[in-house]
Write a protein that holds these residues in place. Structure first.
Motif, PDB file in Angstrom:
ATOM      1  N   SER A 218      73.134  40.745  73.157  1.00 13.52           N
ATOM      2  CA  SER A 218      72.941  43.026  72.165  1.00 13.52           C
ATOM      3  C   SER A 218      72.572  44.115  73.462  1.00 13.52           C
ATOM      4  N   VAL A 219      73.531  44.726  73.747  1.00 16.13           N
ATOM      5  CA  VAL A 219      72.824  46.457  74.822  1.00 16.13           C
ATOM      6  C   VAL A 219      71.743  46.703  74.053  1.00 16.13           C
ATOM      7  N   ARG A 220      70.568  46.768  75.729  1.00 14.69           N
ATOM      8  CA  ARG A 220      69.532  47.321  75.501  1.00 14.69           C
ATOM      9  C   ARG A 220      68.944  48.729  75.655  1.00 14.69           C
ATOM     10  N   SER A 221      68.995  48.279  77.432  1.00 14.16           N
ATOM     11  CA  SER A 221      68.731  49.332  78.978  1.00 14.16           C
ATOM     12  C   SER A 221      70.148  50.493  78.805  1.00 14.16           C
ATOM     13  N   LEU A 222      69.813  50.877  79.343  1.00  9.66           N
ATOM     14  CA  LEU A 222      70.559  52.051  79.684  1.00  9.66           C
ATOM     15  C   LEU A 222      71.601  51.470  80.655  1.00  9.66           C
ATOM     16  N   VAL A 223      71.460  50.963  81.830  1.00  7.41           N
ATOM     17  CA  VAL A 223      73.188  50.667  82.522  1.00  7.41           C
ATOM     18  C   VAL A 223      73.943  49.492  81.423  1.00  7.41           C
ATOM     19  N   GLU A 224      73.544  49.194  80.911  1.00  4.30           N
ATOM     20  CA  GLU A 224      74.241  48.018  80.024  1.00  4.30           C
ATOM     21  C   GLU A 224      75.242  49.246  78.753  1.00  4.30           C
ATOM     22  N   ARG A 225      74.132  50.478  78.761  1.00 10.69           N
ATOM     23  CA  ARG A 225      75.449  51.224  77.278  1.00 10.69           C
ATOM     24  C   ARG A 225      76.169  51.583  79.024  1.00 10.69           C
ATOM     25  N   VAL A 226      75.813  51.798  79.761  1.00  7.85           N
ATOM     26  CA  VAL A 226      76.856  52.139  81.394  1.00  7.85           C
ATOM     27  C   VAL A 226      77.708  51.679  81.285  1.00  7.85           C
ATOM     28  N   ILE A 227      77.744  50.462  81.091  1.00  5.11           N
ATOM     29  CA  ILE A 227      79.051  48.952  81.242  1.00  5.11           C
ATOM     30  C   ILE A 227      80.067  49.351  80.272  1.00  5.11           C
ATOM     31  N   VAL A 228      79.195  49.630  79.073  1.00  3.03           N
ATOM     32  CA  VAL A 228      80.184  49.949  77.852  1.00  3.03           C
ATOM     33  C   VAL A 228      80.587  50.997  77.658  1.00  3.03           C
ATOM     34  N   PHE A 229      80.820  51.829  78.456  1.00  4.24           N
ATOM     35  CA  PHE A 229      81.372  53.493  78.765  1.00  4.24           C
ATOM     36  C   PHE A 229      82.524  53.071  79.861  1.00  4.24           C
ATOM     37  N   LEU A 230      81.715  52.127  80.829  1.00  2.00           N
ATOM     38  CA  LEU A 230      82.978  52.298  81.624  1.00  2.00           C
ATOM     39  C   LEU A 230      84.057  51.314  80.940  1.00  2.00           C
ATOM     40  N   LEU A 231      83.704  50.083  79.806  1.00  4.02           N
ATOM     41  CA  LEU A 231      84.902  49.503  80.069  1.00  4.02           C
ATOM     42  C   LEU A 231      85.521  49.994  78.784  1.00  4.02           C
ATOM     43  N   SER A 232      84.724  50.803  78.062  1.00  2.00           N
ATOM     44  CA  SER A 232      86.242  51.453  76.752  1.00  2.00           C
ATOM     45  C   SER A 232      86.344  52.761  77.201  1.00  2.00           C
ATOM     46  N   ARG A 233      86.263  53.787  78.305  1.00  2.00           N
ATOM     47  CA  ARG A 233      86.607  55.137  78.850  1.00  2.00           C
ATOM     48  C   ARG A 233      87.300  54.990  80.158  1.00  2.00           C
ATOM     49  N   VAL A 234      87.077  53.816  80.661  1.00  2.00           N
ATOM     50  CA  VAL A 234      87.377  53.549  82.577  1.00  2.00           C
ATOM     51  C   VAL A 234      88.439  52.647  83.053  1.00  2.00           C
ATOM     52  N   VAL A 235      87.578  51.338  83.134  1.00  2.00           N
ATOM     53  CA  VAL A 235      88.170  49.912  83.273  1.00  2.00           C
ATOM     54  C   VAL A 235      89.662  50.083  83.097  1.00  2.00           C
ATOM     55  N   GLU A 236      89.568  50.199  81.810  1.00  2.00           N
ATOM     56  CA  GLU A 236      91.257  49.363  81.270  1.00  2.00           C
ATOM     57  C   GLU A 236      91.468  50.368  80.688  1.00  2.00           C
ATOM     58  N   ARG A 237      92.360  52.258  80.813  1.00  2.00           N
ATOM     59  CA  ARG A 237      92.588  52.896  81.222  1.00  2.00           C
ATOM     60  C   ARG A 237      93.855  53.283  81.938  1.00  2.00           C
ATOM     61  N   SER A 238      95.321  53.063  82.122  1.00  2.00           N
ATOM     62  CA  SER A 238      96.444  53.380  83.316  1.00  2.00           C
ATOM     63  C   SER A 238      96.666  55.287  82.824  1.00  2.00           C
ATOM     64  N   SER A 239      96.982  55.695  83.234  1.00  2.00           N
ATOM     65  CA  SER A 239      97.387  57.214  83.915  1.00  2.00           C
ATOM     66  C   SER A 239      98.180  57.479  83.530  1.00  2.00           C
ATOM     67  N   GLN A 240      98.957  56.708  82.835  1.00  2.66           N
ATOM     68  CA  GLN A 240      99.716  56.979  81.350  1.00  2.66           C
ATOM     69  C   GLN A 240      99.167  57.213  80.316  1.00  2.66           C
ATOM     70  N   GLU A 241      98.610  57.208  80.229  1.00  2.00           N
ATOM     71  CA  GLU A 241      97.707  56.264  78.712  1.00  2.00           C
ATOM     72  C   GLU A 241      96.172  57.644  78.595  1.00  2.00           C
ATOM     73  N   LYS A 242      96.553  58.393  76.923  1.00  2.00           N
ATOM     74  CA  LYS A 242      95.455  58.767  77.089  1.00  2.00           C
ATOM     75  C   LYS A 242      94.245  58.544  76.467  1.00  2.00           C
ATOM     76  N   LEU A 243      93.291  58.976  76.614  1.00  2.00           N
ATOM     77  CA  LEU A 243      92.218  58.282  76.149  1.00  2.00           C
ATOM     78  C   LEU A 243      91.845  58.360  74.401  1.00  2.00           C
ATOM     79  N   LEU A 244      92.100  57.136  73.899  1.00  2.00           N
ATOM     80  CA  LEU A 244      91.868  56.782  72.197  1.00  2.00           C
ATOM     81  C   LEU A 244      90.226  55.915  72.405  1.00  2.00           C
ATOM     82  N   PHE A 245      89.155  56.001  73.118  1.00  2.00           N
ATOM     83  CA  PHE A 245      87.913  55.389  72.738  1.00  2.00           C
ATOM     84  C   PHE A 245      86.922  57.016  72.666  1.00  2.00           C
ATOM     85  N   SER A 246      86.491  56.684  71.624  1.00  2.00           N
ATOM     86  CA  SER A 246      85.544  58.099  71.907  1.00  2.00           C
ATOM     87  C   SER A 246      84.205  57.186  72.245  1.00  2.00           C
ATOM     88  N   LEU A 247      83.335  58.445  72.500  1.00  2.00           N
ATOM     89  CA  LEU A 247      82.092  58.283  73.028  1.00  2.00           C
ATOM     90  C   LEU A 247      81.476  58.069  72.273  1.00  2.00           C
TER      91      LEU A 247
END
Length: 391
Positions: free
Chosen positions: A105-134
């Motif tokens: 379970s996510v508890r710390s702020l840095v763990e939420r930073v990791i969720v942010f990176l996985l959902s909006r940064v790491v798995e997105r290509s330059s040709q693809e629009k953002l489909l994950f919401s904050l």
């Protein structure tokens, strides 16, 4: 040690530390500082190479991350400023703790930073629009850890939690909202593991939901899961928030009736892909699209001062797998009490009526339709090899 292993910090501390660091850079010139990204590339740590990223959906006070991008592509994220220093994105996703294994379970702020990176940064290509919401600040999440790195996550809308900040409506059942497995870790059953964990976590609930619309990969995961766990055939529903009976349909029944036939893939993609635009469309007879209200976060691209979208500086990654949140199709007064449960055969009959048999067999089909179809009974129906529909 990596950022997730260091002492926890609060939202305000992280934001203020970033602002102080920027103030120091703006105060006067300093010796050139470089961050080594790989054996062959590095980036200068200067104001022109920095952006602020919003971590949570539209909330106050703001919680922002300071990101560094390479000079040739301002839309990419090369590093984040955490705990008083710059960390490469790949290092932020890692841990040195042997206790971080499996779903946690996510508890710390840095763990939420990791969720942010996985959902909006790491798995997105330059040709693809953002489909994950904050994700909201208080969203329930679980991170999946393997071999010292975060490889996936899923988020939950708890029963009774508010759909939004203004309508007062609450979810009527627990719902798995978003799920992602990193592209390099797919085809290993990790999507099935997370779906199983979700169902096991709410074993006392009679009904469980997965946010609508289901992605092709999520349909494949659900199909495999329900074939292995027949006790959930009657309990797992595709739902729109807040999850009234008019906003649910049984997933196994839909699979057997061919409602997902054009989207099912033979191997699960292990990504719950819920696009905001499609999930906001109201059902027939419920008004037009402009009257729809979102119970999840709207999609806000991570932007810098120029309003550009941001993606990871991760040349070694595979494909992309964005996602978003569950949305309500229409506003409805829930204070009048819960609706009664419709008969289990309702969705099956509706499907049969929308696809009538040939006239020569009408009398026989009419007689057969009188027998209620349930997800358990449909388990015995053979699948057609091409369309994955009931023969």
């Amino acid at each position: 040690m990596f950022p997730v292993d260091l002492p926890a910090v609060e939202d305000g501390e992280m934001t203020s530390a970033s602002e102080e660091y920027l103030s120091c850079l703006e105060a006067g010139p300093r010796d050139d500082e470089w961050l080594q990204l790989s054996q062959t590339s590095k980036v200068a740590v200067t104001l022109t190479h920095m952006r602020r990223l919003q971590l949570f959906e539209d909330e106050r006070p703001d919680c922002t991350l300071l990101a560094l991008h390479p000079p040739e592509d301002p839309t990419r994220v090369a590093a984040l400023y955490l705990h008083g220093k710059w960390w490469r994105v790949d290092d932020v996703l890692r841990t040195s703790s042997n206790s971080r294994v499996g779903l946690i379970s996510v508890r710390s702020l840095v763990e939420r930073v990791i969720v942010f990176l996985l959902s909006r940064v790491v798995e997105r290509s330059s040709q693809e629009k953002l489909l994950f919401s904050l994700h909201p600040r208080t969203e329930s999440c679980k991170l999946l850890w393997r071999d010292g790195q975060a490889v996936g996550f899923y988020t939950i809308k708890h029963k009774g939690s508010r759909c939004d900040g203004w309508s007062g409506r609450g979810y009527l059942l627990p719902a798995l909202d978003t799920l992602l497995v990193r592209s390099s870790w797919r085809r290993r059953g990790l999507g099935l593991q997370m779906l199983d964990d979700f169902c096991s976590s709410f074993s006392t609930e009679q009904f469980l939901g997965i946010s609508s619309p289901l992605s092709p990969g999520m349909v494949a995961v659900c199909r495999s899961f329900l074939q292995q766990h027949q006790e959930h055939l009657e309990h797992l529903y595709e739902v729109e928030a807040p999850g009234d009976w008019t906003q649910r349909r049984n997933i196994w029944l839909s699979i057997r009736l061919g409602r997902y036939s054009l989207g099912i893939k033979e191997e699960p993609e292990e990504t719950q892909r819920n696009q905001d635009e499609s999930s906001l469309k109201p059902p027939a007879g419920r008004g037009d699209a402009t009257s729809a209200t979102s119970c999840g976060a709207n999609a806000y691209p991570a932007t810098g001062s120029s309003g550009q979208q941001v993606e990871a500086c991760d040349p070694g990654r595979g494909g992309s797998s964005p996602s978003s949140t569950m949305s309500s199709a229409h506003a409805e007064d829930l204070d009048s009490g819960p609706r009664t449960r419709p008969p289990a055969s309702l969705s099956a009959k509706q499907s049969l009526e929308s696809n009538p048999p040939p006239s020569a067999e009408a009398e026989e089909a009419q007689s057969a339709a009188k027998t209620p179809l349930t997800p358990q009974k449909l388990l015995d129906f053979p699948l057609c090899p091409v369309l994955n529909t009931t023969c």
